[in-house]
Design an enzyme around this catalytic site. Structure first.
Site, PDB file in Angstrom:
ATOM      1  N   GLY A   9       0.837  -1.197   0.000  1.00  0.00           N
ATOM      2  CA  GLY A   9       0.000   0.000   0.000  1.00  0.00           C
ATOM      3  C   GLY A   9       0.872   1.247   0.000  1.00  0.00           C
ATOM      4  N   LYS A  12       1.597   1.137   4.216  1.00  0.00           N
ATOM      5  CA  LYS A  12       2.121  -0.113   4.782  1.00  0.00           C
ATOM      6  C   LYS A  12       2.180  -1.215   3.743  1.00  0.00           C
ATOM      7  CE  LYS A  12      -0.483  -0.535   8.747  1.00  0.00           C
ATOM      8  NZ  LYS A  12      -0.916  -1.356   9.886  1.00  0.00           N
ATOM      9  N   ASP A 106      -5.242  -2.679  -5.748  1.00  0.00           N
ATOM     10  CA  ASP A 106      -5.740  -3.070  -4.418  1.00  0.00           C
ATOM     11  C   ASP A 106      -7.270  -2.988  -4.371  1.00  0.00           C
ATOM     12  OD1 ASP A 106      -5.651  -0.256  -4.527  1.00  0.00           O
ATOM     13  OD2 ASP A 106      -5.031  -0.038  -2.437  1.00  0.00           O
TER      14      ASP A 106
HETATM   15  N1  LIG Z   1      -0.434   0.680  13.769  1.00  0.00           N
HETATM   16  C1  LIG Z   1      -0.676   1.408  12.680  1.00  0.00           C
HETATM   17  N2  LIG Z   1       0.345   1.781  11.870  1.00  0.00           N
HETATM   18  C2  LIG Z   1       0.114   2.512  10.756  1.00  0.00           C
HETATM   19  N3  LIG Z   1      -1.115   2.899  10.383  1.00  0.00           N
HETATM   20  C3  LIG Z   1      -2.159   2.572  11.160  1.00  0.00           C
HETATM   21  C4  LIG Z   1      -2.010   1.806  12.333  1.00  0.00           C
HETATM   22  N4  LIG Z   1      -3.230   1.616  12.867  1.00  0.00           N
HETATM   23  C5  LIG Z   1      -4.106   2.241  12.072  1.00  0.00           C
HETATM   24  N5  LIG Z   1      -3.480   2.836  11.067  1.00  0.00           N
HETATM   25  C6  LIG Z   1      -4.135   3.585  10.007  1.00  0.00           C
HETATM   26  O1  LIG Z   1      -4.117   2.756   8.866  1.00  0.00           O
HETATM   27  C7  LIG Z   1      -3.704   3.485   7.736  1.00  0.00           C
HETATM   28  C8  LIG Z   1      -2.906   2.566   6.848  1.00  0.00           C
HETATM   29  O2  LIG Z   1      -3.768   1.521   6.493  1.00  0.00           O
HETATM   30  P1  LIG Z   1      -3.442   0.541   5.320  1.00  0.00           P
HETATM   31  O3  LIG Z   1      -4.743  -0.024   4.918  1.00  0.00           O
HETATM   32  O4  LIG Z   1      -2.371  -0.408   5.683  1.00  0.00           O
HETATM   33  O5  LIG Z   1      -2.900   1.587   4.264  1.00  0.00           O
HETATM   34  P2  LIG Z   1      -2.270   1.415   2.852  1.00  0.00           P
HETATM   35  O6  LIG Z   1      -2.951   0.227   2.216  1.00  0.00           O
HETATM   36  O7  LIG Z   1      -2.598   2.704   2.225  1.00  0.00           O
HETATM   37  O8  LIG Z   1      -0.804   1.200   3.025  1.00  0.00           O
HETATM   38  C9  LIG Z   1      -2.901   4.652   8.260  1.00  0.00           C
HETATM   39  O9  LIG Z   1      -3.047   5.746   7.398  1.00  0.00           O
HETATM   40  C10 LIG Z   1      -3.539   4.917   9.619  1.00  0.00           C
HETATM   41  O10 LIG Z   1      -4.607   5.852   9.507  1.00  0.00           O
HETATM   42  C1  LIG Z   2      -6.776   4.891  -4.332  1.00  0.00           C
HETATM   43  C2  LIG Z   2      -5.444   4.336  -3.876  1.00  0.00           C
HETATM   44  C3  LIG Z   2      -4.472   5.478  -3.682  1.00  0.00           C
HETATM   45  C4  LIG Z   2      -5.649   3.619  -2.537  1.00  0.00           C
HETATM   46  O1  LIG Z   2      -4.396   3.248  -2.043  1.00  0.00           O
HETATM   47  P1  LIG Z   2      -4.121   2.787  -0.536  1.00  0.00           P
HETATM   48  O2  LIG Z   2      -4.964   3.614   0.368  1.00  0.00           O
HETATM   49  O3  LIG Z   2      -4.586   1.348  -0.436  1.00  0.00           O
HETATM   50  O4  LIG Z   2      -2.674   2.908  -0.304  1.00  0.00           O
HETATM   51  C5  LIG Z   2      -4.904   3.265  -4.886  1.00  0.00           C
HETATM   52  O5  LIG Z   2      -5.868   2.299  -5.122  1.00  0.00           O
HETATM   53  C6  LIG Z   2      -4.501   3.913  -6.188  1.00  0.00           C
HETATM   54  O6  LIG Z   2      -3.435   4.472  -6.317  1.00  0.00           O
HETATM   55  N1  LIG Z   2      -5.405   3.836  -7.214  1.00  0.00           N
HETATM   56  C7  LIG Z   2      -5.169   4.428  -8.505  1.00  0.00           C
HETATM   57  C8  LIG Z   2      -6.233   5.415  -8.838  1.00  0.00           C
HETATM   58  C9  LIG Z   2      -7.606   4.789  -8.995  1.00  0.00           C
HETATM   59  O7  LIG Z   2      -7.910   3.731  -8.392  1.00  0.00           O
HETATM   60  O8  LIG Z   2      -8.408   5.363  -9.744  1.00  0.00           O
HETATM   61  K   LIG Z   3      -7.314   2.154   0.563  1.00  0.00           K
END
Ligand SMILES: Nc1ncnc2c1ncn2[C@@H]1O[C@H](COP(=O)(O)OP(=O)(O)O)[C@@H](O)[C@H]1O
Ligand SMILES: CC(C)(COP(=O)(O)O)[C@@H](O)C(=O)NCCC(=O)O
Ligand SMILES: [K+]
EC number: 2.7.1.33
Length: 250
Positions: A9, A12, A106
């Site tokens: 992501g 993370k 995703d």
């Molecule tokens: N322990 C944690 N570490 C990091 N982010 C966390 C945690 N707990 C909750 N969050 C929240 O989760 C979000 C990241 O979620 P995640 O679905 O893994 O994100 P992404 O898919 O965008 O990488 C962070 O932006 C934060 O708001």
């Molecule tokens: C919308 C998102 C930024 C979500 O990413 P995430 O929160 O899972 O890190 C990702 O799915 C992305 O970069 N999408 C491309 C743009 C779109 O879905 O239209």
């Molecule tokens: K998301």
């Protein structure tokens, strides 16, 4: 067959090891490592874990993807990293985007994972760096979606622009009217997200009440807010991995 799944992501990286038995029965374990993912995978390689296949889905930068790819190659030199991209249609799900690859992989995989768990119409909410909402009818037609920025990023960027908005005292999350700056900012953002989710739930563009499935780092928080509003929802933390498992069945 042992398969390593990686979901990179924007905040993370998550990974899962799964055991694929008889082509369709899967047991997945070891969800949710926070970054640095390569360090965790390396540690597991050192204790003898070796996958037969590695699948990755990434919405991070090309540079990040390349770095993971080369690190994985160093750990497992004989394995090619299989990178999943977003198709127009696969496994009974049809992407609503015309420029199909622009839909985040995703989001695609989370919908696919959701589809594997239900025959009903559903809404997937993946609350991470972005809070995405995607609507799918019971025939597997993606109706489209919304991308909202994470509440914390919105609040911080507003505070950076407005001289008198300071975010010092953080209270429990709520969507009620605020009586202190912090609550006014955060509650408004959460309220707007919850109202949008509610509007899609009530709109029923799929012709029936959809299931709401929540994933992502902030899933629990959204579940609680939706429950307060009497909107039924369920957390399925590993939706993206469930979607990836579909790719192992052919
Ligand atoms: N322990 C944690 N570490 C990091 N982010 C966390 C945690 N707990 C909750 N969050 C929240 O989760 C979000 C990241 O979620 P995640 O679905 O893994 O994100 P992404 O898919 O965008 O990488 C962070 O932006 C934060 O708001
Ligand atoms: C919308 C998102 C930024 C979500 O990413 P995430 O929160 O899972 O890190 C990702 O799915 C992305 O970069 N999408 C491309 C743009 C779109 O879905 O239209
Ligand atoms: K998301």
């Amino acid at each position: 067959m042992i398969v390593l799944l990686i979901d990179q992501g924007n905040t993370k990286a998550k990974y899962a090891w799964c055991d694929v038995i008889e082509n369709k029965k899967h047991q997945a374990s070891g969800f949710f490592s926070s970054a640095p993912i390569i360090h965790s995978i390396e540690e597991q390689a050192l204790v003898g874990l070796k996958p037969d296949r590695i699948l990755m889905a990434s919405v991070a930068s090309e540079a990040n993807q390349k770095a993971i790819k080369s690190s994985v190659q160093e750990i497992y030199p004989k394995l090619a990293l299989e990178i999943i991209t977003t198709p127009t249609q696969a496994y009974g799900l049809t992407n609503a985007y015309q420029a199909h690859t622009r839909l985040g992989v995703d989001r695609w995989l989370a919908m696919l994972g959701a589809k594997a768990t239900t025959d009903k119409a559903f809404i997937v909410i993946d609350a991470g760096t972005a809070v995405t909402l995607d609507v799918v009818d019971k025939q597997g037609n993606h109706q489209g979606g919304w991308i909202l920025p994470n509440v914390n990023f919105c609040a911080e960027s507003l505070a950076n622009r407005a001289g008198k908005i300071e975010l010092k005292q953080l209270n429990p999350i709520s969507i009620s009217l605020g009586r202190v700056t912090e609550d006014c900012v955060y509650n408004a953002l959460y309220a707007s997200h919850i109202q949008l989710i509610k509007s899609q739930y009530n709109e029923q563009i799929t012709g029936e009440k959809p299931l709401i499935l929540l994933a992502g780092g902030d899933a629990q928080l959204y579940l609680e807010l939706l429950q307060q509003e009497q909107v039924p929802a369920k957390i399925v933390t590993n939706l993206v991995f469930l979607g990836m498992l579909e790719y192992l069945s052919d």
